[in-house]
Design an enzyme around this catalytic site. Structure first.
Site, PDB file in Angstrom:
ATOM      1  N   ASP A 126       0.913  -1.142   0.000  1.00  0.00           N
ATOM      2  CA  ASP A 126       0.000   0.000   0.000  1.00  0.00           C
ATOM      3  C   ASP A 126       0.948   1.186   0.000  1.00  0.00           C
ATOM      4  OD1 ASP A 126      -1.398   2.302   0.978  1.00  0.00           O
ATOM      5  OD2 ASP A 126      -3.046   0.951   1.438  1.00  0.00           O
ATOM      6  N   HIS A 127       1.104   1.838  -1.146  1.00  0.00           N
ATOM      7  CA  HIS A 127       2.219   2.778  -1.240  1.00  0.00           C
ATOM      8  C   HIS A 127       2.071   3.976  -0.305  1.00  0.00           C
ATOM      9  CE1 HIS A 127      -0.317   5.025  -4.080  1.00  0.00           C
ATOM     10  NE2 HIS A 127       0.510   6.048  -3.951  1.00  0.00           N
ATOM     11  N   HIS A 189      -5.691   2.770   1.049  1.00  0.00           N
ATOM     12  CA  HIS A 189      -4.938   3.938   1.513  1.00  0.00           C
ATOM     13  C   HIS A 189      -5.609   4.669   2.681  1.00  0.00           C
ATOM     14  CE1 HIS A 189      -2.786   3.099  -2.054  1.00  0.00           C
ATOM     15  NE2 HIS A 189      -3.494   3.814  -2.896  1.00  0.00           N
TER      16      HIS A 189
HETATM   17  C1  BG6 Z   1      -3.429   4.553  -6.457  1.00  0.00           C
HETATM   18  C2  BG6 Z   1      -4.797   4.622  -7.057  1.00  0.00           C
HETATM   19  O1  BG6 Z   1      -3.338   3.482  -5.565  1.00  0.00           O
HETATM   20  O2  BG6 Z   1      -3.160   5.771  -5.768  1.00  0.00           O
HETATM   21  C3  BG6 Z   1      -4.895   5.803  -8.012  1.00  0.00           C
HETATM   22  O3  BG6 Z   1      -5.051   3.412  -7.778  1.00  0.00           O
HETATM   23  C4  BG6 Z   1      -4.497   7.073  -7.305  1.00  0.00           C
HETATM   24  O4  BG6 Z   1      -6.208   5.910  -8.537  1.00  0.00           O
HETATM   25  C5  BG6 Z   1      -3.154   6.917  -6.606  1.00  0.00           C
HETATM   26  O5  BG6 Z   1      -4.409   8.123  -8.270  1.00  0.00           O
HETATM   27  C6  BG6 Z   1      -2.840   8.122  -5.747  1.00  0.00           C
HETATM   28  O6  BG6 Z   1      -1.512   8.045  -5.278  1.00  0.00           O
HETATM   29  P1  BG6 Z   1      -0.689   9.344  -4.871  1.00  0.00           P
HETATM   30  O7  BG6 Z   1       0.584   8.807  -4.306  1.00  0.00           O
HETATM   31  O8  BG6 Z   1      -0.501  10.148  -6.119  1.00  0.00           O
HETATM   32  O9  BG6 Z   1      -1.520  10.061  -3.855  1.00  0.00           O
END
Ligand code: BG6
Length: 435
Positions: A126-127, A189
């Protein structure tokens, strides 16, 4: 692509994203180890010889397989790696979110992958957990004596977690239309952010201790059923509009169909335990909003006595800006200098990462992929966490299904459907008000 083209891409990306801070000779040496192999992920293991061959000179080293594919391919790939003799007991697998699209499909994936890779070798990404500001939540809470004692229903009025994006579906319509904002952003997230705000003090910073506390929060999340789906949730879908001064099409034009998928969701969530009972957690996320902004706002209660007059001093707010402009802001009431009475002004202690730390800090994926190489599981989701998050999301999806109807329209570039502002019943401010 072939190996040469891929090495070129890697070299160019390195120059672009980490300019100048690496040793060129070492980079060139590293590139010699990069190979590009094409294979059909659905072909039988016997057709995987090119991969076995590419890996043959690495015998004895730990192998890491990072699957950034559709989740429906995870199990088949794990099985083929096993059949091709490529998944030894030390091999690790990294799975990109989403893990399935509901509890049942997520269980199927976890069972199938789990038959080949042990849980301690499975890294579910989960980045958001790799973002510096998200990791900082634990430090802010548990390394500062003045924070934790007031971190409960006794002093906190409500919490807002907002992840607003100005992007649309960006060529991912096929995936997104089957997913929607709840599955794409909230189930993973946003619930992870909620967990880090709400969890009890872990016994250590060891990965499992933290993950166990997160699981307890997820298990305490109140299910949203058909009876309260209308009062506790808002679904929206963007129409054509102006984002950052540029005209953009509506969601239906982008996906090329009349879709009922939500691109915005607002939820009044509750954590049913002694620390948080009665404190709403407002969760909001949307695509094609007026700007890109992710932040967590913790709003404290009013002082018990209005010593300076009714309404003279507003509530304290602690704002954690996750991106962009990473920082922490604490709004306090101050006496406005000057004679002739006491005037109170809300003013902020404002810490920005850029001013305080100045340096380039790593992208979430840099941190996470390094942790996979080091074998640190702490920033990855454990299977039981994913299950618990799906259980809660499934109940809400079922309630929406039963409710029927369609998401409310909002213009691209706006703050989402107007009803979502009304949900903030304890606070007259529009949620989009800049902090
Ligand atoms: C991803 C989603 O996990 O996270 C995308 O699939 C989203 O839809 C993205 O745009 C958002 O990541 P960040 O790091 O740009 O907030």
């Amino acid at each position: 692509m072939d190996t040469e083209a891929f090495r070129k891409l890697v070299a160019e990306s390195r120059e672009k994203f980490a300019p100048g801070d690496l040793d060129r000779a070492k980079c060139a040496d590293f590139l010699k180890h990069v190979e590009y192999v094409t294979l059909d992920a659905t072909a039988p293991a016997s057709a995987w010889a090119p991969l076995s061959q590419a890996l043959s000179n690495g015998n004895g080293n730990t192998r890491i397989y990072y699957l950034s594919t559709a989740p429906s391919l995870f199990v088949g790939i794990a099985q083929r790696l096993s059949e091709a003799g490529l998944a030894g007991p030390d091999a690790r697998i990294v799975l990109e979110k989403p893990i399935g699209r509901d509890l049942a499909s997520s269980r199927e994936i976890n069972d199938g992958v789990g038959a080949v890779f042990a849980e301690h070798n499975t890294f579910r990404i989960d980045h958001y957990l790799g973002k510096e500001t998200v990791q900082n939540l634990l430090v802010l809470r548990f390394a500062n004596m003045m924070v934790e004692p007031v971190w409960s229903r006794a002093y906190i009025d409500h919490v807002q977690i907002t992840v607003a994006e100005d992007l649309g579906v960006e060529g991912r319509a096929g995936y997104y239309d089957k997913s929607g904002a709840l599955r794409d952003m909230v189930q993973n997230h946003i619930l992870q952010l909620l967990c880090l705000v709400a969890l009890e003090s872990p016994n250590s910073v060891d990965g499992d201790a933290i993950r166990t506390e997160k699981l307890k929060v997820l298990s305490a999340l109140k299910r949203i059923g058909p009876a309260d789906v209308a009062s506790k949730t808002v679904r929206g879908q963007y129409r054509a509009g102006l984002v950052n001064g540029k005209a953009v099409p509506g969601y239906n034009e982008e996906v090329g169909a009349a879709s009922k998928t939500e691109t915005f969701v607002a939820i009044k969530a509750e954590v049913e335990n002694w620390r948080w009972a009665g404190v709403p957690f407002y969760l909001r996320t949307g695509k094609r909003m007026g700007g890109r902004r992710s932040e967590i706002v913790v709003q404290f209660k009013e002082t018990p006595v209005p010593l300076f007059g009714e309404g003279a001093a507003g509530p304290n707010r602690l704002v954690m800006r996750l991106q962009p402009d990473e920082g922490v802001k604490l709004w306090l009431n101050m006496k406005e200098p000057g004679p002739g009475g006491l005037r109170i002004k809300s003013a902020a202690l404002d810490l920005t990462y850029e001013e305080e730390f100045g340096v380039r800090y790593p992208d979430a994926y840099e941190r996470l992929l390094m942790d996979v190489a080091r074998g640190n599981l702490g920033l990855f989701m454990r299977r039981d966490e994913v299950d618990a998050a799906w259980e809660w999301a499934d109940a809400l999806l079922a309630a929406w299904e039963e409710q029927g109807g369609e998401p409310s329209a909002y213009a691209a570039g706006s703050n989402g459907p107007t009803q979502s502002a009304l949900m903030l019943d304890r606070d007259g401010r529009a949620w989009w008000d800049p902090e």
